[in-house]
Design a protein around this motif. Structure first.
Motif, PDB file in Angstrom:
ATOM      1  N   ALA A   1       6.647  -0.517   7.420  1.00 59.69           N
ATOM      2  CA  ALA A   1       6.654   0.675   6.566  1.00 59.69           C
ATOM      3  C   ALA A   1       8.063   0.874   6.030  1.00 59.69           C
ATOM      4  CB  ALA A   1       6.199   1.897   7.354  1.00 59.69           C
ATOM      5  N   ILE A   2       8.186   0.917   4.727  1.00 61.01           N
ATOM      6  CA  ILE A   2       9.493   1.037   4.078  1.00 61.01           C
ATOM      7  C   ILE A   2       9.655   2.436   3.491  1.00 61.01           C
ATOM      8  CG2 ILE A   2      11.005   0.114   2.287  1.00 61.01           C
ATOM      9  CD1 ILE A   2      10.462  -1.791   4.633  1.00 61.01           C
ATOM     10  N   ILE A   3      10.651   3.166   3.979  1.00 58.26           N
ATOM     11  CA  ILE A   3      10.913   4.500   3.461  1.00 58.26           C
ATOM     12  C   ILE A   3      11.625   4.388   2.110  1.00 58.26           C
ATOM     13  CG2 ILE A   3      11.019   5.500   5.776  1.00 58.26           C
ATOM     14  CD1 ILE A   3      14.083   5.506   5.513  1.00 58.26           C
ATOM     15  N   PRO A   4      11.598   5.462   1.313  1.00 57.78           N
ATOM     16  CA  PRO A   4      12.211   5.395  -0.017  1.00 57.78           C
ATOM     17  C   PRO A   4      13.670   4.948  -0.014  1.00 57.78           C
ATOM     18  CG  PRO A   4      10.823   7.322   0.123  1.00 57.78           C
ATOM     19  CD  PRO A   4      10.867   6.733   1.505  1.00 57.78           C
ATOM     20  N   TYR A   5      14.476   5.399   0.959  1.00 56.49           N
ATOM     21  CA  TYR A   5      15.888   5.018   0.985  1.00 56.49           C
ATOM     22  C   TYR A   5      16.038   3.506   1.118  1.00 56.49           C
ATOM     23  CZ  TYR A   5      20.811   4.720   2.223  1.00 56.49           C
ATOM     24  OH  TYR A   5      22.143   4.389   2.246  1.00 56.49           O
TER      25      TYR A   5
ATOM     26  N   GLU B   1       0.839  -1.192   0.000  1.00 54.18           N
ATOM     27  CA  GLU B   1       0.000   0.000   0.000  1.00 54.18           C
ATOM     28  C   GLU B   1       0.878   1.246   0.000  1.00 54.18           C
ATOM     29  OE1 GLU B   1      -3.467  -0.356   2.907  1.00 54.18           O
ATOM     30  OE2 GLU B   1      -2.034  -1.842   3.677  1.00 54.18           O
ATOM     31  N   ASP B   2       0.513   2.216  -0.813  1.00 47.72           N
ATOM     32  CA  ASP B   2       1.213   3.496  -0.822  1.00 47.72           C
ATOM     33  C   ASP B   2       0.883   4.261   0.452  1.00 47.72           C
ATOM     34  OD1 ASP B   2       2.728   5.713  -2.195  1.00 47.72           O
ATOM     35  OD2 ASP B   2       0.794   6.700  -1.890  1.00 47.72           O
ATOM     36  N   ALA B   3       1.900   4.855   1.069  1.00 49.85           N
ATOM     37  CA  ALA B   3       1.715   5.626   2.299  1.00 49.85           C
ATOM     38  C   ALA B   3       2.223   7.046   2.100  1.00 49.85           C
ATOM     39  CB  ALA B   3       2.415   4.951   3.462  1.00 49.85           C
ATOM     40  N   ASN B   4       1.891   7.618   0.958  1.00 50.82           N
ATOM     41  CA  ASN B   4       2.254   9.001   0.651  1.00 50.82           C
ATOM     42  C   ASN B   4       3.766   9.217   0.747  1.00 50.82           C
ATOM     43  OD1 ASN B   4       1.646  11.623  -0.151  1.00 50.82           O
ATOM     44  ND2 ASN B   4       1.442  12.376   1.943  1.00 50.82           N
ATOM     45  N   GLY B   5       4.498   8.400   0.029  1.00 49.14           N
ATOM     46  CA  GLY B   5       5.959   8.509  -0.013  1.00 49.14           C
ATOM     47  C   GLY B   5       6.643   7.231   0.418  1.00 49.14           C
TER      48      GLY B   5
END
Length: 205
Positions: A162-166, A111-115
């Protein structure tokens, strides 16, 4: 011992079988810094370097490791999260990771979490294993493919991270999709606490 902070991903350049074992030959940026017998985490699995040659290194996975992890699914060209063993004089940026994978899990939702991106994983629930600490708790730690992560919304047999972009860009989370199989290592502290609790309740165990 590891921290779950992935250094980079290595690329599988060759795979060979020797009876029940599989040799994986990898290429990454720190090959020249490795030595024979050194431990390196591969998707969370601690493996020993057995050969270094022509800018690559080789590790061997035995039958039990292959049965408990996703390493047997690897193909030439796949990306593998790698981390060298932790320095005792450094900061523990993740959590205590042994490199002993407990089981695999399947990605069942993204799921996309706005970033950032929420990944939901499902694993086989076993009541006896859960009593021994093989489960997740909200805001607790879990290792997914060697990555130290914080648990969100755990159920009996699922959890989210939750996986951040980095992290997405610098680990093989960039290749994970619905149906992908990943390696899990549950928090060792939880296992010890569960064991102590059982010994107090059942001294004969």
């Amino acid at each position: 011992m590891f921290s779950g902070i992935i250094e980079e991903f290595a690329t599988v350049v060759a795979i060979s079988r020797d009876k029940d074992n599989i040799d994986f030959t990898m290429k990454c940026s720190f090959v020249d810094e490795l030595s024979i017998d050194q431990s390196v985490s591969h998707n969370g699995v601690c493996l020993t370097v057995v050969n270094i040659e022509n800018g690559t290194y080789t590790v061997t996975a035995m039958k039990e490791t292959l049965e408990r992890s996703n390493l047997g699914l690897l193909r030439v060209g796949d990306k593998v999260n790698v981390e060298r063993s932790m320095l005792m004089n450094g900061r523990l940026d993740g959590h205590i990771v042994q490199g002993h994978v407990d089981m695999t899990a399947e990605c069942i939702k993204m799921e996309d979490a706005n970033g950032s991106t929420y990944f939901t994983f499902r694993y086989d629930y076993d009541k006896e294993m859960a009593l021994r600490g093989y489960f997740t708790v909200d805001k607790g730690s879990v290792t997914v493919n060697g990555v130290s992560l914080t648990v969100c919304n755990p159920t009996e047999n699922t959890f989210q991270v939750a996986i951040i972009p980095y992290t997405f860009e610098h680990t093989n989370f960039c290749d994970i999709k619905e149906g992908s199989v990943v390696n899990l290592e549950f928090d060792i502290l939880g296992k010890y606490i569960a064991r102590l609790n059982r010994l107090q309740c059942n001294p004969a165990e």
